[in-house]
Design an enzyme around this catalytic site. Structure first.
Site, PDB file in Angstrom:
ATOM      1  N   HIS A  97       0.876  -1.162   0.000  1.00 51.71           N
ATOM      2  CA  HIS A  97       0.000   0.000   0.000  1.00 51.71           C
ATOM      3  C   HIS A  97       0.919   1.220   0.000  1.00 51.71           C
ATOM      4  CE1 HIS A  97      -3.266  -2.705   1.874  1.00 51.71           C
ATOM      5  NE2 HIS A  97      -3.457  -2.588   0.569  1.00 51.71           N
ATOM      6  N   GLU A 100       1.576   3.344   3.038  1.00 51.67           N
ATOM      7  CA  GLU A 100       2.031   2.725   4.292  1.00 51.67           C
ATOM      8  C   GLU A 100       3.538   2.555   4.173  1.00 51.67           C
ATOM      9  OE1 GLU A 100      -0.453  -0.771   4.675  1.00 51.67           O
ATOM     10  OE2 GLU A 100      -2.276   0.415   4.458  1.00 51.67           O
ATOM     11  N   HIS A 206       2.976  -3.705   6.398  1.00 48.41           N
ATOM     12  CA  HIS A 206       1.940  -2.687   6.222  1.00 48.41           C
ATOM     13  C   HIS A 206       1.960  -1.688   7.378  1.00 48.41           C
ATOM     14  CE1 HIS A 206      -0.636  -4.500   2.934  1.00 48.41           C
ATOM     15  NE2 HIS A 206       0.279  -5.417   3.136  1.00 48.41           N
ATOM     16  N   GLU A 295       1.657  -5.310  10.591  1.00 47.64           N
ATOM     17  CA  GLU A 295       1.216  -3.909  10.617  1.00 47.64           C
ATOM     18  C   GLU A 295       2.130  -3.227  11.618  1.00 47.64           C
ATOM     19  OE1 GLU A 295      -1.301  -2.676   8.816  1.00 47.64           O
ATOM     20  OE2 GLU A 295      -2.193  -4.538   8.057  1.00 47.64           O
TER      21      GLU A 295
HETATM   22 ZN    ZN Z   1      -1.736  -2.084   4.102  1.00 47.29          ZN
END
Ligand code: ZN
Length: 619
Positions: A97, A100, A206, A295
């Protein structure tokens, strides 16, 4: 020094996690540039590092983004120009992404310390020496260029230049064919890479939360939240997620960002929220590679001043997670006779419905959490081999090699195997040749003999299939097929030749055929009436030419009759006598007699007047 810590894990097992922090604490800050790197400066950074550490770095690209930016990958390993047999391959993928960005930056910093510390720090040196590491700082360079710096929650730049979310763009196990996404260039490049290289472990970085999330990412009914969707290797995935979370400075708290509640700092992906078309599931379902999603930060694009903290938060976790690649079982699957590796050999673990395949040199890696397992290696053309393996919490894993016995004596040469089946009528000589080829290919499970000769001296060839051909084994049922009793009804004759070839060529490679032959003794008599066959001719649809034997006797009217034993249709023929002796010699359980002229399965009694073999066999 590494030290072990006992941590209570979910379920019954205790998971021991190695913390590497004390190893890295003493590292100098080196020349890390704690700033954000756009495509141009990232490219420059990677080129400089590749030039600085040519002994362990190779910069390459797996393809281009929609807007033509390179999808850079740095290969990091002690012999960067070769592939070392037995060395597992690892990858980190950042910035899928585009907005990110923490993963993108910390992967650049990771490269920096690997370059600086190789040969100095023992942990990092061992890492580079024992793993073939690939670092991809950005899978979505186009999205990054569009994203807004310091925008914590904004979605701008998340997608690629076609406005497609790459982490929804992979083929999905729970979507119907019609709803599968069309792969974007970035996705396609990643799928090709995953297919080409035997990766063992991967991390997908992420931002927006702080948690390690493991497969599956979606569930069959796509419930939006709260549907736990575990993979067959759920326990290993949980262990991997714990390894990252526990080695992270804060992730294990599990409640760092607004709304987060992740016990231990880990979560099942689908349970958190349903993500169809995600990359981690694709890795697991379409390759040997286990991937989880990390994350890393509540803020997706934090100010550069926060980057040193993010780096320290993740540094040990990044290293510990790569080292987890050595867990479980690894080794080689080799040919017992030649000692050569068997590429593509399949490694199965009893009670875990997920096989892995050996790589080019027969080398394999099977990630497993501590426990006792039964591993089986199998490959086409070889006997399977099973071994019991105890996996401890030793972070180096267990080495188990397999040595498979080739079935080469039983197998046709490659040339014969590749030959397409030839559909032609087999005359007397050709029938014998075809059966002889079968027994040459499968000598261990076949026997060719003759019941005797016909009126005109032709052999009634009989081929037998069994685990121990030639003897009746109590408990193993006897089966027979008889073809071509009427010499001009030839389809059965040809089907039995083809069946013999099929049984031979699929024994030990097809489970059903193997089971059949292992548990049944099968007798095939392709022709009971070779003399009649010799008189018949191809294309004759209707006549009776060749139906009878050389004495013009219909063999299917020549058996002693159940109802009228006194009504003999002429003297018993040689062919009939041979088959009667054969029927008496063995405790046959089941039999079939193949004819032509109609399409029907016809069962006893045949009638009450004529003599027929079916009656006799029943009696
Ligand atoms: Zn992501």
């Amino acid at each position: 020094m590494a030290w072990l810590v006992d941590l209570p894990a979910v379920g019954k097992t205790w998971i021991l996690i190695v913390l590497v922090s004390t190893l890295l604490v003493s590292l100098p800050a080196s020349g890390i540039e704690f700033k954000h790197h756009n495509y141009a400066s990232m490219t420059d950074y990677l080129r400089r590092l590749a030039a600085k550490c040519p002994n362990i770095f190779r910069l390459g690209s797996i393809g281009k983004s929609v807007q033509g930016r390179q999808l850079w990958v740095m290969r990091v390993t002690d012999h960067p120009d070769i592939f070392e047999p037995g060395e597992p391959r690892f990858k980190y993928v950042g910035n899928m992404h585009g907005n990110e960005v923490v993963g993108r930056e910390i992967l650049l910093y990771l490269l920096d310390i690997l370059c600086e510390e190789y040969g100095h720090n023992s942990t990092l040196t061992r890492l580079v020496d024992t793993v073939d590491i690939r670092i991809m700082p950005s899978l979505n360079p186009d999205g990054y260029e569009r994203s807004s710096p310091h925008a914590c929650g904004e979605r701008r730049g998340r997608t690629n230049a076609h406005n497609v979310d790459l982490n929804r763009n992979f083929p999905d196990q729970f979507l119907p064919k019609s709803k599968q996404p069309k792969a974007e260039p970035e996705t396609k490049a990643m799928m090709d890479w995953i297919g080409k290289e035997p990766f063992v472990l991967s991390g997908n970085l992420h931002g927006g939360s702080v948690v390690a999330s493991y497969p599956f990412d979606d569930s069959a009914n796509h419930q939006l939240q709260g549907a736990y969707s575990g993979a067959p290797d759920n326990e290993m995935f949980k262990l991997l997620a714990h390894i990252y979370a526990n080695n992270h400075r804060t992730m294990f708290h599990g409640n760092l960002c607004r709304g987060d509640n992740f016990p231990g700092g880990i979560t099942n992906g689908a349970h958190w929220y349903d993500v169809p078309g995600g990359m981690e599931d694709y890795n697991y379902l379409h390759s040997n590679c286990f991937e989880i999603t990390m994350e890393l930060s509540c803020c997706k694009f934090p100010p550069a001043s926060q980057l040193p903290t993010e780096w320290l938060n993740n540094r040990e976790a990044l290293i510990a997670y790569i080292l987890a690649i050595h867990r479980g079982v690894k080794g080689f699957v080799r040919n017992r006779l030649t000692n050569e590796g068997i590429p593509g050999a399949v490694i199965s673990v009893k009670s875990i419905n997920h096989d892995v395949k050996a790589a080019k040199h027969g080398d394999y890696w099977r990630l497993l959490p501590p426990g006792k397992y039964l591993l089986t290696a199998h490959a086409k053309g070889y006997d399977a081999q099973s071994k019991e393996v105890v996996v401890t919490n030793c972070t180096d894993g267990v080495t188990v090699d397999f040595s498979l016995r080739p079935l080469s004596a039983k197998l046709p040469s490659t040339a014969t195997l590749e030959q397409p089946l030839v559909y032609e009528h087999h005359s007397r000589g050709q029938l014998r040749t075809a059966l002889e080829q079968v027994i040459r290919r499968c000598p261990d499970i076949t026997l060719l003999h003759s019941l005797g000769t016909s009126v005109e001296g032709r052999q009634l060839w009989l081929i037998e299939f069994a685990r121990q051909p030639g003897v009746h084994i109590p408990g193993v049922p006897e089966f027979k097929y008889i073809g071509n009793m009427h010499g001009n009804e030839v389809v059965g004759r040809e089907m039995l030749i083809l069946l013999a070839e099929y049984l031979c060529d699929n024994y030990r490679t097809d489970a059903q055929v193997t089971k059949l032959i292992d548990n049944t003794r099968i007798h095939l008599l392709p022709t009971m009436n070779p003399d009649g066959y010799a008189r018949s001719h191809e294309g004759d649809v209707a006549s009776v030419t060749g139906r009878y034997n050389a004495h013009s006797v219909d063999l299917n009217r020549n058996f002693p009759d159940h109802f009228h034993p006194e009504h003999s249709r002429g003297p018993l023929q040689k062919e009939t006598k041979l088959v009667m002796q054969w029927i008496r010699s063995l405790p046959f359980v089941l039999s079939a007699n193949l004819h032509n002229g109609a399409l029907v399965a016809n069962y006893p009694f045949d009638d009450h007047k004529t003599n027929s073999m079916a009656h006799f066999a029943e009696r």
